[in-house]
Design an enzyme around this catalytic site. Structure first.
Site, PDB file in Angstrom:
ATOM      1  N   GLY A  90      -0.388  -7.141  -4.091  1.00 25.67           N
ATOM      2  CA  GLY A  90       0.022  -5.762  -4.277  1.00 25.67           C
ATOM      3  C   GLY A  90       0.878  -5.158  -3.183  1.00 25.67           C
ATOM      4  N   ASP A  91       0.858  -5.722  -1.985  1.00 24.43           N
ATOM      5  CA  ASP A  91       1.702  -5.231  -0.887  1.00 24.43           C
ATOM      6  C   ASP A  91       2.168  -6.437  -0.074  1.00 24.43           C
ATOM      7  OD1 ASP A  91       3.050  -3.508   0.817  1.00 24.43           O
ATOM      8  OD2 ASP A  91       1.271  -2.944   1.962  1.00 24.43           O
ATOM      9  N   LEU A  92       2.708  -7.405  -0.782  1.00 22.08           N
ATOM     10  CA  LEU A  92       3.003  -8.699  -0.168  1.00 22.08           C
ATOM     11  C   LEU A  92       4.412  -8.709   0.406  1.00 22.08           C
ATOM     12  CD1 LEU A  92       1.668 -11.428   0.367  1.00 22.08           C
ATOM     13  CD2 LEU A  92       2.786 -12.279  -1.686  1.00 22.08           C
TER      14      LEU A  92
ATOM     15  N   ASN B 172       2.549  -8.751   6.061  1.00 23.52           N
ATOM     16  CA  ASN B 172       1.184  -8.947   5.578  1.00 23.52           C
ATOM     17  C   ASN B 172       0.868 -10.417   5.319  1.00 23.52           C
ATOM     18  OD1 ASN B 172       0.543  -6.269   5.762  1.00 23.52           O
ATOM     19  ND2 ASN B 172       0.971  -5.802   3.617  1.00 23.52           N
TER      20      ASN B 172
END
Length: 269
Positions: free
Chosen positions: A179-181, A185
């Site tokens: 989702g926030d790749l 991260n």
């Protein structure tokens, strides 16, 4: 140190001998903690660390490489420290990242979404489940931004959302999406091994993670080949990138608007 030393010592059963704040951390600040028993852990604090811990545990249960969740209490989270020292640049690291994402396809979820909502600072991330993927993406990831956008940009987002049933598969295979790749991260060790951190997870189309990786990073063609995405994935990438661009417009301002306009134009809106 934002997480009290006495709480860490109580939960992990050993004394804190040192700490050092990590740079960054827009949502949940992170601190390296050295322990008397030789372990190194990471302490995070903030209003959504409970959700983050449960997301990491769900990813771990599928076999994805993520830091082990050691303890969570109130507004702080303790996770294992994972090795760094490498970078997401060479083919080996990208190959390892593709391998790291593969277990997330094994989820047994039967609907898109997540059991909890989330937040990126003051941007609410709603995750109510549905079996209609275009509806999920349209309502939960695009139209949710419309009240906060300039009128002309909002009109273009609404026009795109109305066409999503024609542009996205109705029922793509369900994966657990990070989702926030983006590169920040993904922790890369000196030997190229990777760990995924700071998820904003939900069940959805795995192409979302592939698209998010192109926002600030430049994956090589071999990375996408290893993912073995469905036909037409390139045409869908701008739709999925818009979520990240719109979040950045709301969090950091109009300097990100040209990126939104560029992907809308690529889609014909």
């Amino acid at each position: 140190m934002s997480v009290p030393a006495e709480a860490i010592e109580r939960l992990l059963g050993t004394a804190v001998t040192g700490s050092r704040r990590f740079a960054g951390g827009d949502i949940s600040g992170a601190t390296r903690i050295d322990l008397a028993d030789g372990r190194v852990v990471v302490a995070k604090s903030g209003p959504v660390v409970g959700q983050e811990g449960r997301m990491l545990q769900a990813m771990a249960a599928l076999g994805a490489p993520v830091p082990q969740v050691l303890a969570q209490e109130g507004d702080f989270l303790l996770i294992a420290h994972v090795p760094s020292g490498g970078r997401l640049g060479g083919d080996a690291a990208w190959a390892n990242l593709a391998e790291a994402l593969a277990p997330l396809r094994q989820t047994e979820a039967n609907a898109y979404g997540w059991d909890e909502d989330y937040a990126l600072r003051d941007v609410e991330v709603t995750n109510a489940r549905t079996v209609d993927w275009p509806r999920f993406w349209g309502e939960r990831r695009l139209l949710c931004h419309v009240p906060f956008l300039a009128a002309d940009l909002a009109d273009r987002i609404e026009a795109l959302a109305a066409r999503l049933p024609d542009l996205l598969p109705a029922n793509p295979p369900i994966a657990l999406v990070h989702g926030d790749l983006w590169g920040g991260n993904v922790v890369v060790a000196s030997d190229g091994a990777v760990h995924l951190i700071d998820p904003d997870a939900f069940h959805g189309d795995r192409e979302v993670d592939a698209a998010t990786l192109t926002v600030f990073d430049d994956p090589p063609p071999s990375f996408f080949e290893r993912l073995d995405l469905d036909d037409g994935w390139q045409e869908r990438q701008p739709i999925y990138r818009l979520w990240t661009w719109l979040v950045h417009v709301r969090l950091f301002g109009a300097s990100y608007r040209p990126a939104v306009e560029r992907d809308l134009a690529a889609l014909g809106f």
